[in-house]
Enzyme design. Structure first.
Site, short mmCIF file in Angstrom:
data_model
loop_
_atom_site.label_atom_id
_atom_site.label_comp_id
_atom_site.label_asym_id
_atom_site.label_seq_id
_atom_site.Cartn_x
_atom_site.Cartn_y
_atom_site.Cartn_z
N SER A 216 2.61 -53.10 -33.37
CA SER A 216 3.05 -53.71 -32.26
C SER A 216 4.31 -53.48 -31.83
O SER A 216 4.70 -52.38 -31.42
CB SER A 216 2.78 -55.07 -32.36
N ASP A 436 -7.46 -52.94 -26.95
CA ASP A 436 -6.35 -53.96 -27.48
C ASP A 436 -5.95 -54.69 -26.20
O ASP A 436 -5.51 -54.14 -25.28
CB ASP A 436 -5.41 -53.05 -28.24
N HIS A 465 -5.80 -55.91 -32.43
CA HIS A 465 -4.49 -55.55 -32.39
C HIS A 465 -3.95 -55.40 -33.92
O HIS A 465 -3.63 -56.27 -34.53
CB HIS A 465 -3.84 -56.60 -31.65
#
Length: 525
Positions: A216, A436, A465
């Site tokens: 991320s 995502d 994710h």
């Protein structure tokens, strides 16, 4: 409301992988930013035993770094570290791991990654977790003040001036509190400063090079470090990739639309299991009932805790990980079909309620995002952009806007976002699910273009994710091979099956698959 028309997934993944391969080949050389002159070598780290029953070889240490890297002899701050040492006779050096955020604590991630990697791979690395500056056990730890997320908050969708003013007052107050409490450190809380910390860490580890594995927001932190020090990279793994071209205002607008699409996927899944949830067999009917629930909570919050904003907080984690869908669907059904709000309140407390430590993580989140790049200072621009996006994507647009809105009033001047374009790196490996929500697929394509020679592994049809080391054997094999050899190729892996409703005897989602990983990654980035 018409959905965006996209090519079928297999065609879409193949086309984008082909485009990125051509773009990388045609990219003009860009010289990486020259690293600053090295300061005095930091003292070697002193590791102590901090083993747990789950991670019996875990060690802990603390590292001093300059608050201001341009004044290395000035004030020092401390970063909290963890390590699972290598066990093989031949070591490939340190592997730094980061769960994202910004504001995510990485200390717990080291043990998880070391245990989740194939044994022969983990044995060759010192897997190192760290709390970035301002986070968790690092000192000083930011906390701009409690109560910002205390329920029941004003409705996130400002249908009238009073609601908008109430939300504006909340975010202005938060920005002012950060300035009051942390004016001395806010100018130094940002991705570039955090990336420069990693170079101090490398030197303290006495490692010529380091490897980095980030999820991320951690993908952007890793790319910025690689830009500053491309000659110090051994392996670079980026999973669920931030679009470096949109840092950060544009990225959040793109995220709003992706979350709305993922929420619709959840509602369609609920419709497929009407025999369990009794909310309708048509996804549009289920969607109407979800928004009817939201409207009812505006006037009568569930358990005096769950109003519309808290409802969005509760269901947003389903956009990160579909393993939460059965629990969320059960709470939705109990409220909408049976008139029982208790499961909804329980779901809020499990998935949406802010834990005490979140005051720290949210404070760092805002400090980093507001410092990294410019945000609009004219609230009229925010209002226009949010209403325009809300018309297409009503699920999270305004909730996300208020989460980031302190940046409209942030006290420190923004920096210019780092151009992470890099032709000096060894091959990097990127992982990305096509659906995502938190880091939309196009961001990985953008990063793939900027990191010359990098490989992109796509999880076809996946919507979670954080996809590697969460149960997908195809992805994990490619990760392990890359960490061993440094070589990778573009590839497409099938997504894992969607979840099924919980058995009647179960009160919580199963812990198999990616639940453990997603518990460490958290939400919001």
């Amino acid at each position: 409301m018409s959905a965006t028309i996209r090519p079928p997934l297999k065609k879409r993944a193949a086309v984008l992988l082909a485009v990125t391969t051509v773009a990388a080949a045609l990219a003009s050389p860009v010289t990486a930013a020259a690293p600053s002159a090295p300061g005095p070598a930091p003292a070697p780290l002193s590791w102590s035993n901090c083993a747990t029953s789950r991670y019996p070889t875990l060690q802990c240490a603390s590292l001093e770094v300059p608050l201001d890297h341009d004044r290395p002899d000035g004030r020092q701050i401390a970063l909290a570290l963890t390590r699972v040492p290598h066990t093989a006779a031949r070591s490939q050096g340190p592997l730094l791991v980061n769960p994202g955020g910004p504001g995510g604590s990485g200390r717990a991630l080291a043990g998880h990654i070391a245990a989740a990697l194939p044994k022969d791979v983990a044995a060759q690395y010192d897997v190192i977790g760290f709390d970035p500056r301002g986070v968790g056990k690092s000192e000083p730890a930011l906390d701009c003040g409690g109560g910002h997320f205390t329920p029941v908050r004003p409705d996130s969708v400002p249908l009238d001036g009073e609601t908008e003013r109430a939300n504006l007052e909340r975010v202005k107050s938060f920005a002012e509190s950060c300035q009051t409490k942390h004016a001395d450190v806010l100018p130094y809380i940002g991705t570039v400063s955090a990336a420069r910390d990693l170079e101090v860490l490398r030197a303290a580890l006495r490692a010529d090079k380091l490897s980095y594995f980030g999820y991320s927001y951690g993908t952007y932190l890793g790319a910025v470090y690689a830009k500053l020090h491309p000659d110090r990279i051994h392996r670079l793994v980026l999973d669920s990739v931030v679009d470096p071209a949109g840092v950060w205002y544009e990225d959040n607008l793109a995220q709003d639309q992706a979350f709305d699409a993922r929420h619709k996927a959840f509602l369609a899944w609920v419709a497929r299991y009407d025999a369990t949830y009794h909310l309708g067999t048509d996804a549009s009917v289920v969607e109407s009932r979800w928004y009817a629930m939201r409207s009812a909570l505006r006037t009568a919050p569930a358990g005096a805790k769950v109003g519309p904003a808290e409802l969005e907080d509760t269901f947003m984690p389903g956009g990160y990980y579909n393993g939460y869908w059965p629990h969320l669907a059960a709470a939705f059904s109990a409220y909408a079909v049976e008139g029982d709000s208790k499961p909804l309140v329980a779901a809020y407390e499990k998935f949406g309620a802010v834990e005490p430590s979140a005051g720290n993580s949210y404070s760092v989140y805002t400090a980093v995002q507001c410092r990294d790049s410019a945000w609009p200072k004219d609230w009229n621009q925010w209002r226009a952009d949010m209403w325009s996006t809300h018309a297409k994507a009503p699920f999270m647009t305004w909730n996300n806007a208020w989460y980031n809105a302190p940046c409209a009033f942030w006290p420190t001047e923004p920096l210019e976002a780092t151009d992470v374009t890099n032709t000096a790196l060894p091959q990097a490996l990127l992982f990305q699910a096509t659906e995502d929500a938190a880091t939309p697929y196009e961001g990985a394509v953008s990063m793939r273009r900027k990191l010359a020679g990098s490989a992109l592994v796509v999880e076809e049809g996946g919507g979670n994710h954080g996809v590697s080391l969460s149960g997908n054997k195809c992805l994990d094999e490619k990760l392990g091979s890359y960490l061993l050899t440094g070589r990778a190729a573009d590839a497409v892996c099938p997504a894992q099956p969607a979840p099924k409703p919980l058995p009647a005897t179960r009160a919580v989602p199963p812990s198999a698959g990616g639940a453990a990983l997603h518990g460490l990654l958290g939400f919001r980035g």
